[in-house]
Design an enzyme around this catalytic site. Structure first.
Site, mmCIF file in Angstrom:
data_model
loop_
_atom_site.group_PDB
_atom_site.id
_atom_site.type_symbol
_atom_site.label_atom_id
_atom_site.label_comp_id
_atom_site.label_asym_id
_atom_site.label_seq_id
_atom_site.Cartn_x
_atom_site.Cartn_y
_atom_site.Cartn_z
ATOM 1 C CG HIS A 8 -1.525 21.643 10.908
ATOM 2 N ND1 HIS A 8 -2.119 21.149 11.824
ATOM 3 C CD2 HIS A 8 -0.218 21.046 11.156
ATOM 4 C CE1 HIS A 8 -1.545 20.120 12.790
ATOM 5 N NE2 HIS A 8 -0.387 20.348 12.341
ATOM 6 C CB ALA A 30 -2.059 10.285 14.848
ATOM 7 C CB CYS A 35 2.610 18.315 10.109
ATOM 8 S SG CYS A 35 2.599 18.688 11.805
ATOM 9 N N GLY A 59 -2.015 16.285 15.202
ATOM 10 C CA GLY A 59 -0.483 16.615 15.377
ATOM 11 C C GLY A 59 0.125 16.399 16.419
HETATM 12 P P1 A2P Z 1 1.735 2.100 21.354
HETATM 13 O O1 A2P Z 1 0.456 2.283 20.427
HETATM 14 O O2 A2P Z 1 2.039 0.736 21.540
HETATM 15 O O3 A2P Z 1 2.022 3.007 22.238
HETATM 16 P P2 A2P Z 1 1.206 8.924 18.613
HETATM 17 O O4 A2P Z 1 2.109 9.636 17.567
HETATM 18 O O5 A2P Z 1 -0.547 8.753 17.875
HETATM 19 O O6 A2P Z 1 1.025 9.481 20.141
HETATM 20 O O7 A2P Z 1 1.613 7.482 18.480
HETATM 21 C C1 A2P Z 1 3.046 7.128 18.920
HETATM 22 C C2 A2P Z 1 3.381 5.970 18.376
HETATM 23 O O8 A2P Z 1 4.535 5.411 19.080
HETATM 24 C C3 A2P Z 1 2.454 4.493 18.669
HETATM 25 O O9 A2P Z 1 2.356 3.788 17.714
HETATM 26 C C4 A2P Z 1 3.100 3.916 19.924
HETATM 27 O O10 A2P Z 1 2.750 2.678 20.099
HETATM 28 C C5 A2P Z 1 4.665 4.278 19.620
HETATM 29 N N1 A2P Z 1 5.468 4.167 20.802
HETATM 30 C C6 A2P Z 1 5.378 4.680 21.951
HETATM 31 N N2 A2P Z 1 6.457 4.212 22.795
HETATM 32 C C7 A2P Z 1 7.106 3.219 22.024
HETATM 33 C C8 A2P Z 1 8.294 2.477 22.305
HETATM 34 N N3 A2P Z 1 8.742 2.558 23.452
HETATM 35 N N4 A2P Z 1 8.636 1.582 21.170
HETATM 36 C C9 A2P Z 1 8.170 1.658 19.941
HETATM 37 N N5 A2P Z 1 7.100 2.313 19.742
HETATM 38 C C10 A2P Z 1 6.533 3.353 20.756
#
Ligand code: A2P
Length: 344
Positions: free
Chosen positions: A249, A14, A129, A160
């Site tokens: 928010h 996000a 935020c 958020g």
């Molecule tokens: P992915 O889309 O491959 O899961 P949000 O804040 O919207 O929940 O997004 C979380 C972000 O963190 C996404 O881009 C997600 O990628 C990334 N993410 C989650 N797990 C990992 C990981 N093990 N290594 C790198 N990025 C990650």
């Protein structure tokens, strides 16, 4: 201005997607932008500014030859990779809570404390935020009149909590319309024992509970505000509530100034000139900030300014901002702009 190689960790999330949009929109001086996420997203494509970017899995080697790395993939990923990035020569702007309260790490909202962006800072923390919009709006009042107390209640959007929470609100709204069973799996927080629906609800829990009875989100607001204002004597207390709004928010804020005799008009006049702040305060025209209309905007909107009926130095305000913009992506990119400008 010197051009730099940039990486965004959490680029599919996000906030990460908004950081990319902001870099393009503000013409950030980048030689290249590398999009990093989990293995699941490796190979997927993201378009911004007419260019297609291919997402890569995050590994320590991802940070070779990167000068600025934005992190927005959660605290665990930051703890795992931020030091790797720094060791390989990057300056990190971290959007998680992993490093915010470490004394030696600057916690920065450029409108308030850009002087903390000293040359040798290798990790800069982007505040929570809800904290960012609060301190941006209150900084001019604090500077001119002094601030001794803040009591804030938040009405926080689901974005958020990441894209999974946005999907959950959308799905639950559909389930409600179809009169099918409402499934709650993400909010109040994915690690919680009990999940509650967010559609047509308000959840007075954001993040997990601390033994004090406050949630970690509330403690973040309380501690981060004092750190950014560099004022341990300031009294700050927060109640944080998740509401079924996708983005933006809102905060109901009570403040006590150190100066007596200030009027609502004085505060309005000051906020009209404040950087990053837009005054929307005209009850006769029903003008006040709302999250729906703050979405996609860079500013912090302030309205409903009233003098407390009992406390002559007490005032009530309503503060709204897009939590993904000034609350996250914009503030991170502003920090990076200061760093790059300093390298001219
Ligand atoms: P992915 O889309 O491959 O899961 P949000 O804040 O919207 O929940 O997004 C979380 C972000 O963190 C996404 O881009 C997600 O990628 C990334 N993410 C989650 N797990 C990992 C990981 N093990 N290594 C790198 N990025 C990650």
């Amino acid at each position: 201005m010197e051009k730099v190689n940039v990486a965004i960790v959490g680029a599919t999330g996000a906030v990460g997607t908004k950081i990319l949009e902001k870099l393009v929109e503000r013409n950030f001086p980048s030689k290249s932008i590398k999009l990093l996420a989990s293995k699941r997203s490796a190979g997927s494509k993201i378009e911004a500014g007419g260019q297609i970017y291919i997402v890569e899995e995050t590994t320590p080697e991802s940070f070779d030859n990167i000068q600025i790395a934005f992190f927005s993939a959660g605290g665990t990923i930051s703890e795992r990779f931020v030091h790797e990035a720094v060791e390989r020569g990057a300056v990190v702007v971290d959007n998680t809570s992993a490093f915010r309260m470490i004394d030696s790490i600057p916690l920065v909202v450029p409108e308030v404390n850009s002087h903390m962006l000293i040359d040798d800072a290798k990790i800069i923390a982007n505040p929570n935020c809800s904290t960012i919009q609060l301190v941006t709006a209150l900084q001019p009042l604090r500077q001119k009149y002094g601030l001794k107390r803040i009591v804030v209640s938040t009405y926080q959007a689901v974005s958020g909590a990441g894209s999974a929470a946005i999907n959950e609100l959308r799905q639950q709204s559909g389930q409600f319309e179809n009169r099918s069973a409402i499934k709650a799996e993400i909010l109040p927080t994915s690690s919680a024992q009990q999940h509650y629906p967010i559609s047509f609800n308000a959840i007075p829990q954001i993040d997990t509970f601390h033994s004090s009875g406050y949630t970690l989100e509330e403690l973040k607001m309380m501690n981060e505000t004092k750190k950014i204002f560099a004022d341990d004597r300031l009294s700050v207390v927060a109640t944080c509530v998740r509401v079924p709004v996708v983005t933006g928010h809102s905060e109901s804020v009570y403040i006590e100034l150190e100066t007596d005799g200030v009027t609502v008009n004085d505060i309005q006049t000051l906020l009209m000139q404040a950087p990053g702040v837009v005054l929307q305060d005209n009850p006769s025209k029903q003008l006040y900030p709302m999250p729906l209309f703050a979405e996609g905007k860079n500013d912090v909107f302030v309205g409903r300014i009233r003098k407390d009926p009992e406390v002559s130095y007490g005032f009530h305000l309503w503060i709204v901002s897009d939590n993904l913009q000034k609350g996250a992506a914009l503030n991170s990119v502003q920090i990076a702009e200061h760093i790059v400008n300093g390298k001219q």
